[in-house]
Write an enzyme that holds these catalytic residues in place. Sequence first.
Site, short mmCIF file in Angstrom:
data_model
loop_
_atom_site.label_atom_id
_atom_site.label_comp_id
_atom_site.label_asym_id
_atom_site.label_seq_id
_atom_site.Cartn_x
_atom_site.Cartn_y
_atom_site.Cartn_z
N LYS A 1 -31.94 -45.97 50.04
CA LYS A 1 -32.13 -44.73 48.96
C LYS A 1 -33.92 -43.44 49.22
CE LYS A 1 -28.51 -44.95 47.68
NZ LYS A 1 -27.66 -45.69 46.34
C1 LIG Z 1 -26.05 -46.25 46.08
C2 LIG Z 1 -25.39 -45.47 45.39
C3 LIG Z 1 -24.72 -45.57 43.79
C4 LIG Z 1 -25.02 -46.94 43.32
O1 LIG Z 1 -26.10 -47.15 43.26
P1 LIG Z 1 -26.69 -49.14 43.40
O2 LIG Z 1 -28.64 -48.73 43.22
O3 LIG Z 1 -26.62 -49.62 44.00
O4 LIG Z 1 -26.36 -49.79 42.17
C5 LIG Z 1 -24.47 -44.81 43.14
N1 LIG Z 1 -24.02 -43.41 43.51
C6 LIG Z 1 -24.70 -43.20 44.55
C7 LIG Z 1 -23.65 -41.74 45.05
C8 LIG Z 1 -24.76 -44.09 45.25
O5 LIG Z 1 -25.39 -43.57 46.59
#
Ligand SMILES: *Cc1c(COP(=O)(O)O)cnc(C)c1O
Length: 395
Positions: A188
Amino acid sequence: MIPYGRQSINEADIQAVVDVLRSDFITQGPAIERFEKTVANYCGAQYAVTVSSATAALHIACLAAGLGPGDRLWTSPVTFVASANCGLYCGATVDFVDIDPHTYNMSVSALEQKLQMAKANGTLPKVVIPVHLAGQSCEMEAIQRLAKEYGFTVIEDASHAIGGSYRNQKTGSCQFSDMTVFSFHPVKIITTGEGGMILTNNPELAEKLRLLRSHGITRDPSQMENEPDGPWAYEQIALGFNYRMTDIQAALGASQMRRIDDFVQRRHERAERYNRKLADQPVILPFQHPDCHSAFHLYIIRLKTGEVRLNHKQVFTALRDAGIGVNLHYIPVHTQPYYRKLGFKTGDFPAAEAYYSEAISLPLFYDLSEAEQDNVISAVKAMLWSGKIFLGPSS
Ligand SMILES: *Cc1c(COP(=O)(O)O)cnc(C)c1O
């Protein structure tokens, strides 16, 4: 293999983590509060609650909104499964709203139509989770208007979108929603290894979120149901979890926040380079809504499959074979086996399924060099033209 995304860690990030390891607190110490303040100030929100992942954040955000058995949660089918699973964790029923064919975000007109029908049937949702796919905000003003009209809570899944903005407000300001969730997974925009955060301007929600992330236990006498027995007193007043982030992670997050604008700007530069160099190719480039400044977590192209000899799977596989770590965000959630068992089927959300049959995420991350990007572009062009039956320039 050039991955589709990866973290960027510098010496300052490493030093920030080492400093915590040498300090008195390695969890729930001062770094958590510092990270929360940094993100809340950056986004222009009142409260920030850091947790162990965005999945945990979505779960307790739903609980704080009062979601439970007999309630309904709606989200986009084009998202990571966590945006929907959080409803199931709470015992609620999950349903989806099809996407807009240009932004690939939840369609506001589809949402409005579905709400009208749900009102007539007495099946209105308690929570709606718009997902800012690729980092581009949903049309939040329209969604907020519908939330007021139909009485649901809005939780933005902004896992892709920290650093982006909507109508000159940073995503996370919660100007048009009740809560906003960020993810700090390494692919991210910024990372804490694993981590998430919920932002809100509502003090009651913030208090509930803090309780739920740590077992539902309070040490604040003003929150307790009984007079404290002594200075050791703590009370469990809700059924919470251990969803805490460590100080080690929070220090990394706070350090990463110093570069967030740089991260997003570089992603835009790379995205614009893709736009220029793929402009004459038989692909649909990422549409940018004039109200939004995307964080550009993902650069998603759609094949104009009628104009390309190879099919979607062949193009995708050939790119992987060429060392390009393309990805597909996402397999529509309603087509996952677990959701099919809940009654969903292929054909339920046609715009999402059409998108899925053509979408490819190209590598995009802060440290992607121009030379690496040129390799990606050459490989994409080669695959689009391979078979020599390219049907001519796209209109
Ligand atoms: C990555 C992601 C999540 C989950 O994130 P984590 O921190 O890995 O639990 C939820 N929603 C979306 C749209 C994502 O891309």
